[in-house]
Design a protein around this motif. Structure first.
Motif, PDB file in Angstrom:
ATOM      1  N   MET A 263       0.854  -1.191   0.000  1.00  0.00           N
ATOM      2  CA  MET A 263       0.000   0.000   0.000  1.00  0.00           C
ATOM      3  C   MET A 263       0.893   1.244   0.000  1.00  0.00           C
ATOM      4  O   MET A 263       1.811   1.359   0.803  1.00  0.00           O
ATOM      5  CB  MET A 263      -0.883  -0.031   1.249  1.00  0.00           C
ATOM      6  CG  MET A 263      -1.925   1.006   1.271  1.00  0.00           C
ATOM      7  SD  MET A 263      -3.346   0.406   0.361  1.00  0.00           S
ATOM      8  CE  MET A 263      -4.403   1.794   0.480  1.00  0.00           C
ATOM      9  N   ILE A 264       0.605   2.144  -0.893  1.00  0.00           N
ATOM     10  CA  ILE A 264       1.379   3.377  -1.021  1.00  0.00           C
ATOM     11  C   ILE A 264       0.856   4.402  -0.013  1.00  0.00           C
ATOM     12  O   ILE A 264      -0.351   4.621   0.089  1.00  0.00           O
ATOM     13  CB  ILE A 264       1.273   3.929  -2.455  1.00  0.00           C
ATOM     14  CG1 ILE A 264       1.874   2.924  -3.445  1.00  0.00           C
ATOM     15  CG2 ILE A 264       1.958   5.278  -2.563  1.00  0.00           C
ATOM     16  CD1 ILE A 264       1.667   3.309  -4.894  1.00  0.00           C
ATOM     17  N   GLU A 265       1.782   5.025   0.699  1.00  0.00           N
ATOM     18  CA  GLU A 265       1.402   6.041   1.679  1.00  0.00           C
ATOM     19  C   GLU A 265       0.918   7.294   0.960  1.00  0.00           C
ATOM     20  O   GLU A 265       1.533   7.755  -0.004  1.00  0.00           O
ATOM     21  CB  GLU A 265       2.595   6.378   2.572  1.00  0.00           C
ATOM     22  CG  GLU A 265       2.252   7.367   3.672  1.00  0.00           C
ATOM     23  CD  GLU A 265       3.413   7.645   4.607  1.00  0.00           C
ATOM     24  OE1 GLU A 265       3.260   8.532   5.455  1.00  0.00           O
ATOM     25  OE2 GLU A 265       4.474   6.994   4.489  1.00  0.00           O
TER      26      GLU A 265
ATOM     27  N   ASN B 241       1.036   0.922  -8.191  1.00  0.00           N
ATOM     28  CA  ASN B 241       1.300  -0.058  -7.128  1.00  0.00           C
ATOM     29  C   ASN B 241       2.387  -1.036  -7.556  1.00  0.00           C
ATOM     30  O   ASN B 241       3.257  -1.386  -6.752  1.00  0.00           O
ATOM     31  CB  ASN B 241       0.021  -0.802  -6.755  1.00  0.00           C
ATOM     32  CG  ASN B 241      -0.908   0.052  -5.913  1.00  0.00           C
ATOM     33  OD1 ASN B 241      -0.470   0.796  -5.051  1.00  0.00           O
ATOM     34  ND2 ASN B 241      -2.192  -0.040  -6.172  1.00  0.00           N
TER      35      ASN B 241
ATOM     36  N   ASP C 248       6.202  -1.508  -5.880  1.00  0.00           N
ATOM     37  CA  ASP C 248       6.765  -2.805  -5.479  1.00  0.00           C
ATOM     38  C   ASP C 248       8.117  -3.052  -6.142  1.00  0.00           C
ATOM     39  O   ASP C 248       9.053  -3.533  -5.508  1.00  0.00           O
ATOM     40  CB  ASP C 248       5.811  -3.947  -5.848  1.00  0.00           C
ATOM     41  CG  ASP C 248       4.573  -3.985  -4.973  1.00  0.00           C
ATOM     42  OD1 ASP C 248       4.570  -3.349  -3.894  1.00  0.00           O
ATOM     43  OD2 ASP C 248       3.602  -4.648  -5.368  1.00  0.00           O
TER      44      ASP C 248
END
Length: 102
Positions: free
Chosen positions: A1-3, A41, A45
């Motif tokens: 999950m990206i902040e 996303n 990664d």
């Protein structure tokens, strides 16, 4: 999950960072941004250890959007050692974003 960053933590996480930081400026209502979600996303990664990827919701952080994404959404801003190095506007391929960060 990206902040997801906002005005309260953008300076610390991006402008005071060392290394490469990619920030996507997006809007939840934007169909182009929605299509970019799986791509950004995947990029996040794949670049772990080389770069950090964050997102900024332009509706929740309009001042940041006006400063760094004035030409539309999604916008991708690459910061190198806290300095804005390059900006891309619109939908991008995974390959183009990986090349931007590399």
């Amino acid at each position: 999950m990206i902040e997801i960053l906002n005005e309260g933590n953008f300076d610390e996480k991006v402008l005071q960072s060392s290394g490469n930081v990619l920030v996507e400026f997006f809007a939840t209502w934007c169909p182009h941004c929605q299509r970019m979600m799986p791509i950004i996303n995947e990029v996040a990664d794949r670049v772990q250890g080389q770069a950090v990827v964050y997102q900024v919701d332009v509706d929740k952080s309009p001042d940041l959007a006006q400063t760094y994404a004035p030409n539309g959404f999604p916008s991708f801003a690459l910061f190198v050692n806290g300095q804005l190095a390059e900006t891309l506007v619109g939908e991008q391929t995974e390959e183009r974003l990986l090349a931007l960060v590399a």
